[in-house]
Design a protein around this motif. Sequence first.
Motif, short mmCIF file in Angstrom:
data_model
loop_
_atom_site.label_atom_id
_atom_site.label_comp_id
_atom_site.label_asym_id
_atom_site.label_seq_id
_atom_site.Cartn_x
_atom_site.Cartn_y
_atom_site.Cartn_z
N PRO A 1 32.57 65.52 32.19
CA PRO A 1 31.35 66.14 32.73
C PRO A 1 30.52 66.88 31.69
CG PRO A 1 33.32 67.34 33.43
CD PRO A 1 33.79 66.08 32.79
N ASP A 2 31.15 67.29 30.57
CA ASP A 2 30.40 68.04 29.57
C ASP A 2 29.73 67.15 28.54
OD1 ASP A 2 32.74 67.16 28.44
OD2 ASP A 2 33.31 69.08 27.54
N GLN A 3 29.89 65.81 28.65
CA GLN A 3 29.22 64.91 27.72
C GLN A 3 27.72 64.85 28.03
OE1 GLN A 3 32.73 61.70 27.85
NE2 GLN A 3 31.06 61.09 26.52
N THR A 4 26.91 64.83 27.00
CA THR A 4 25.46 64.78 27.15
C THR A 4 25.04 63.48 27.83
OG1 THR A 4 25.25 66.05 25.11
CG2 THR A 4 23.27 64.97 25.94
N ASP A 5 24.21 63.62 28.87
CA ASP A 5 23.70 62.46 29.61
C ASP A 5 24.83 61.52 30.06
OD1 ASP A 5 21.08 63.30 29.33
OD2 ASP A 5 20.83 62.28 27.41
N ALA A 6 25.95 62.11 30.53
CA ALA A 6 27.11 61.31 30.91
C ALA A 6 26.77 60.28 31.98
CB ALA A 6 28.24 62.22 31.39
N ILE A 7 25.97 60.68 32.97
CA ILE A 7 25.66 59.77 34.08
C ILE A 7 24.84 58.58 33.60
CG2 ILE A 7 24.45 59.57 36.29
CD1 ILE A 7 25.15 62.56 36.73
N VAL A 8 23.80 58.86 32.81
CA VAL A 8 22.95 57.78 32.30
C VAL A 8 23.76 56.86 31.38
CG1 VAL A 8 20.92 57.23 30.90
CG2 VAL A 8 20.85 59.14 32.52
N ALA B 1 26.95 56.32 31.52
CA ALA B 1 27.88 55.55 32.34
C ALA B 1 27.16 54.37 33.00
CB ALA B 1 28.51 56.44 33.39
N LEU B 2 25.95 54.61 33.49
CA LEU B 2 25.18 53.53 34.12
C LEU B 2 24.83 52.44 33.12
CD1 LEU B 2 22.86 55.62 36.47
CD2 LEU B 2 24.86 54.28 37.12
N ASN B 3 24.50 52.85 31.90
CA ASN B 3 24.23 51.85 30.85
C ASN B 3 25.50 51.07 30.51
OD1 ASN B 3 21.53 52.61 30.63
ND2 ASN B 3 21.93 54.10 29.01
N GLN B 4 26.63 51.78 30.44
CA GLN B 4 27.89 51.14 30.08
C GLN B 4 28.34 50.13 31.12
OE1 GLN B 4 29.33 51.73 27.13
NE2 GLN B 4 30.96 50.24 27.51
N VAL B 5 28.16 50.47 32.41
CA VAL B 5 28.62 49.58 33.47
C VAL B 5 27.79 48.29 33.53
CG1 VAL B 5 27.22 50.32 35.46
CG2 VAL B 5 29.64 49.72 35.78
N MET B 6 26.61 48.30 32.90
CA MET B 6 25.78 47.10 32.83
C MET B 6 26.09 46.24 31.61
SD MET B 6 23.84 46.99 35.47
CE MET B 6 22.63 45.76 34.96
N THR B 7 26.94 46.76 30.72
CA THR B 7 27.29 46.03 29.50
C THR B 7 28.19 44.84 29.82
OG1 THR B 7 27.23 48.11 28.26
CG2 THR B 7 28.33 46.24 27.20
N PRO B 8 27.90 43.67 29.26
CA PRO B 8 28.76 42.49 29.53
C PRO B 8 30.21 42.74 29.16
CG PRO B 8 26.72 41.84 28.45
CD PRO B 8 26.75 43.33 28.42
N TRP C 1 34.30 55.24 34.35
CA TRP C 1 34.77 56.37 35.16
C TRP C 1 34.04 57.65 34.79
CZ3 TRP C 1 40.47 58.56 34.76
CH2 TRP C 1 40.62 59.59 35.70
N LEU C 2 33.33 58.22 35.78
CA LEU C 2 32.71 59.54 35.62
C LEU C 2 33.71 60.57 36.15
CD1 LEU C 2 29.03 58.83 36.70
CD2 LEU C 2 29.71 59.92 34.56
N VAL C 3 34.37 61.28 35.24
CA VAL C 3 35.45 62.21 35.59
C VAL C 3 34.87 63.56 36.00
CG1 VAL C 3 37.57 63.32 34.77
CG2 VAL C 3 36.92 61.05 33.90
N ASN C 4 35.34 64.10 37.13
CA ASN C 4 34.90 65.42 37.61
C ASN C 4 33.37 65.56 37.59
OD1 ASN C 4 37.53 66.30 38.04
ND2 ASN C 4 37.73 67.05 35.94
N LEU D 1 32.25 50.95 38.92
CA LEU D 1 31.89 52.33 38.62
C LEU D 1 32.71 53.26 39.51
CD1 LEU D 1 29.99 54.35 37.13
CD2 LEU D 1 28.38 54.06 39.03
N LEU D 2 33.39 54.23 38.89
CA LEU D 2 34.24 55.17 39.61
C LEU D 2 33.74 56.60 39.39
CD1 LEU D 2 36.85 56.08 41.12
CD2 LEU D 2 38.02 55.95 38.90
N LEU D 3 33.56 57.34 40.47
CA LEU D 3 33.17 58.75 40.40
C LEU D 3 34.29 59.58 41.05
CD1 LEU D 3 30.43 57.05 40.52
CD2 LEU D 3 29.37 59.15 41.33
N THR D 4 34.76 60.60 40.36
CA THR D 4 35.77 61.49 40.94
C THR D 4 35.30 62.94 40.83
OG1 THR D 4 37.01 61.70 38.85
CG2 THR D 4 37.68 59.95 40.37
#
Length: 330
Positions: free
Chosen positions: A40-47, A49-56, A66-69, A97-100
């Motif tokens: 959660p403390d990573q800069t722009d973690a959500i954006v 993660a969304l970019n990563q989940v679109m990666t082939p 996985w977006l942790v906490n 995509l996993l959100l916890t």
Amino acid sequence: MPMYVYWGEDDFAMEKAVAVLRDRILDPIWISFNYTSFAPDQTDAIVQALNQVMTPIFGAGGRLVWLVNTTLCQSCPENVLAELQRTLPVIPENSHLLLTSRNKPDERLKGTKFLKQFATEFREFSLVPPWKTDLLVQAVNQAAQTVGVKLTPQVGEFLAESVGNDTRLLYNELEKLRLYTQGSSKPLDVQTVSQLVRNTTQNSLQLAGAIRSGDTPKALGILADMLNAAEPGLRIVATLIGQFRTWLWVKMMMESGERNPQAIAQAAEINNPKRIYFIQQEVKSLSVTQLVSCLPLLLELEVSLKQGASEMIILQTKIIELCQLCRTRS
């Protein structure tokens, strides 16, 4: 698109579900390429993660991001919501995509409503309240089936009393019992299990009994033994709150003139009405006023522990206050 939202305070059960999901999606050979987690403390973690989940995907298996906490289900700015609306509908089927989060999603938020609309799983991992003994026994029996341990009904009840709602401790103790019974088809008896299992919740109930009697030295002695055994303060308090809550309900029903054990059991959320007689004997010397006065002290204790107060000092202080309150007959 495969998307999962997990939340709740039962960290261990959630960890097990995440592990099952990870094993199902990822190919172990390609895991370092296709598995990413964002704190959660990573800069722009959500954006990110969304970019990563679109990666082939590389190689075999699927991709898991996985977006942790994450706090996404508690706070979703408009720019993040726009990214979700743009990305979620077009995520490839083999990307997941996993959100916890420990906190319950705020279903009033546009972001949460949108996530729920697309989620394959929207799942809560909640702890069973310590006073709901029937649900605790049910959880013990389900876990025993998972681990592969045969339990008699008496042993199931004993384990529920011993470990309470600590799922991690329950599985650790069941694994110990599984190793002990390896090669045997005979169910374990209570006497054997009592020698193997760490009986922490029962100690908390003994502490509650000492407080109820106003026996300060005994209560402090039990507390010291529990803390020396590394029993978490918050777990001790959770059991105390559940026990005093049950006592209060039973006492109020008694003073209202109710004599039906089934009605009292239903109001106090006690599964076995036969327990009512014994609880009535326990609270005979206490008044409703005393029991009502105990609950704010216990809640103050819980808040202090969560705010980082010294565990030993605050527990000793509040237990002395509780004993004095119960010793003063009104």
